[in-house]
Design an enzyme around this catalytic site. Structure first.
Site, PDB file in Angstrom:
ATOM      1  N   ASP A 189       1.240  -1.473   0.171  1.00 12.87           N
ATOM      2  CA  ASP A 189      -0.083  -0.595   0.311  1.00 12.87           C
ATOM      3  C   ASP A 189       1.187   1.535  -0.237  1.00 12.87           C
ATOM      4  OD1 ASP A 189      -2.557   1.220  -0.434  1.00 12.87           O
ATOM      5  OD2 ASP A 189      -2.428   1.906   2.360  1.00 12.87           O
ATOM      6  N   GLU A 273      -3.183  -1.502  -4.752  1.00 15.45           N
ATOM      7  CA  GLU A 273      -4.331  -1.418  -4.972  1.00 15.45           C
ATOM      8  C   GLU A 273      -4.899  -0.197  -6.580  1.00 15.45           C
ATOM      9  OE1 GLU A 273      -7.509   0.693  -1.823  1.00 15.45           O
ATOM     10  OE2 GLU A 273      -5.941   1.504  -2.141  1.00 15.45           O
ATOM     11  N   CYS A 346     -12.223  -7.554  17.405  1.00 14.14           N
ATOM     12  CA  CYS A 346     -11.334  -8.412  17.293  1.00 14.14           C
ATOM     13  C   CYS A 346     -10.111  -8.459  18.544  1.00 14.14           C
ATOM     14  CB  CYS A 346     -11.137  -9.397  16.361  1.00 14.14           C
ATOM     15  SG  CYS A 346     -10.123  -8.951  15.061  1.00 14.14           S
ATOM     16  N   ASP A 353      -1.528   1.644   7.541  1.00 17.89           N
ATOM     17  CA  ASP A 353      -1.359   1.100   6.615  1.00 17.89           C
ATOM     18  C   ASP A 353      -0.945  -0.436   6.245  1.00 17.89           C
ATOM     19  OD1 ASP A 353      -0.973   4.161   5.330  1.00 17.89           O
ATOM     20  OD2 ASP A 353       0.334   3.909   6.160  1.00 17.89           O
TER      21      ASP A 353
HETATM   22 ZN   LIG Z   1     -11.015  -6.858  13.411  1.00 15.49          ZN
END
Ligand SMILES: [Zn+2]
Length: 384
Positions: A189, A273, A346, A353
């Site tokens: 990225d 990307e 989570c 980044d």
């Molecule tokens: Zn998560």
């Protein structure tokens, strides 16, 4: 699968003073033709609302060459290429217009903006003979062979740069030199602070010399604008500015090549990307770093090198790569200033980044029908 690889090879020319004058004349006439052809298109449109096509203009070359011996002295392919370039500019203009953008109208080319001319067919007007470049009606030019040409030369472009003349061969059927498979994949990225970051969290810094080079460039630019037009001192300053441009450009290219090579040595597939860089540059927050990084230029180099090395570069459509959690997929909205991804679902805490680079890798692997494997575990072979 054996694809035909294309690659360009560029070499410095060592023309004699007389050859140099001829090259300058050819360039000057090509530029004049470009501007004249542009004017013809504009006038036809303004007066009669008709478009002049490239083929109509090409058909007129015959008359032009009959009436003006200085144009008869230039290979017809070179002149055709001038018209083709103009046509390409027009096509791009209308395409961007249709896309709802606001492109600048094709413009007249000043002496500093028209640098090269092209023989569109190797062997027809331009060829190699005993390590000399033979240009029809110009002569035999000595070449500084810094590395061998590979594949089949298709087109030959002669260009003038700040420090002299160059020839570029665009070659087809360049033999691939595949690298051994590593069993690793990664996503990359664009970083805001760094040039790029991988899904494993490896960052490639922006080289410092960019800033230094740019400062020099700005200084050279100011010097030019201070000096009086047409003066000897101004011409000297312009030469200085052009060399500063060239230095920055070469440093950037060199950095891109090294970075691409490093990534390709270690990964079989690289996901990135599919950014519309032009749109991002309009975002003032991102402007500096993105245009600096020359992301689009880097991607071109990465893809070309990958093709030669038998590696894969996969572009994925951008979609929430920054916002989504790469661990569980929960969308965690972030403003531009939030540097860290903190997942409330989570508990994953990761550099912003790096999280994006992982998401890019998942998206790419999903595109290829591979199960997304969390980047942290992707040290083993993915198969394929
Ligand atoms: Zn998560």
């Amino acid at each position: 699968m054996s694809e035909s690889l294309r690659k360009s090879y560029k070499y410095k020319l060592k023309p004699t003073p007389e050859q140099e004058r001829t090259l300058e004349l050819v360039l000057w006439r090509c530029r004049t033709l470009y501007n004249t052809a542009l004017e013809q298109r504009i006038t036809a449109w303004e007066r009669r609302r008709v478009s002049v096509s490239r083929y109509q203009q090409e058909a007129e070359l015959k008359d032009l060459r009959a009436d003006f011996p200085e144009y008869a002295a230039i290979h017809s392919h070179v002149l055709q290429d001038v018209l083709a370039r103009l046509d390409k500019t027009y096509q791009a203009f209308f395409r961007r217009l249709a896309d709802g953008e606001k492109p600048g109208f094709p413009r007249f080319q000043g002496a500093n903006r028209y640098h090269s001319f092209t023989y569109k067919e190797y062997g027809n007007g331009a060829r190699l003979d005993n390590s000399y470049l033979v240009l029809s009606k110009i002569g035999r030019l000595a070449v500084r062979w810094s590395r061998p040409v590979e594949g089949m030369p298709k087109t030959v472009t002669v260009s003038q740069e700040a420090d002299g003349w160059y020839v570029m061969f665009s070659c087809a059927d360049v033999p691939a030199q595949p690298l051994l498979p590593t069993g690793h994949e990664t996503g990359i990225d664009v970083g805001l602070k760094v040039f790029l970051i991988t899904a494993e969290g490896d960052a490639v810094e922006n080289p410092r010399h960019y800033r230094r080079g740019e400062k020099k460039l700005a200084k050279a630019q100011r010097r030019v604008s201070r000096r009086k037009k047409g003066s000897h001192r101004r011409r000297k300053a312009v030469g200085h500015l052009q060399r500063a441009h060239q230095t920055v450009q070469r440093q950037r290219q060199d950095f891109h090549h090294k970075t691409a090579l490093h990534l390709l040595r270690e990964h079989d597939t690289i996901y990135l990307e599919d950014l519309r860089v032009a749109n991002m540059v309009r975002n003032p927050h991102l402007a500096k770093s993105i245009s600096d990084a020359g992301w689009a230029a880097f991607r071109t180099i990465l893809e070309a090198k990958a093709a030669c090395a038998g590696r894969r570069v996969v572009a994925v459509p951008p979609a929430y790569t920054t916002q989504d959690c790469s661990g569980c997929g929960t969308r965690i909205p972030k403003s531009l200033s939030m540097r860290t991804h903190v997942c409330t679902s989570c508990g994953l805490v990761l550099d912003r980044d790096e999280n994006a680079a992982r998401n890019i890798q998942w998206a790419g692997q999903a595109l290829r029908g591979l199960a997304g494997i969390p980047a942290g575990m992707n040290r083993e072979s993915v198969g394929l």
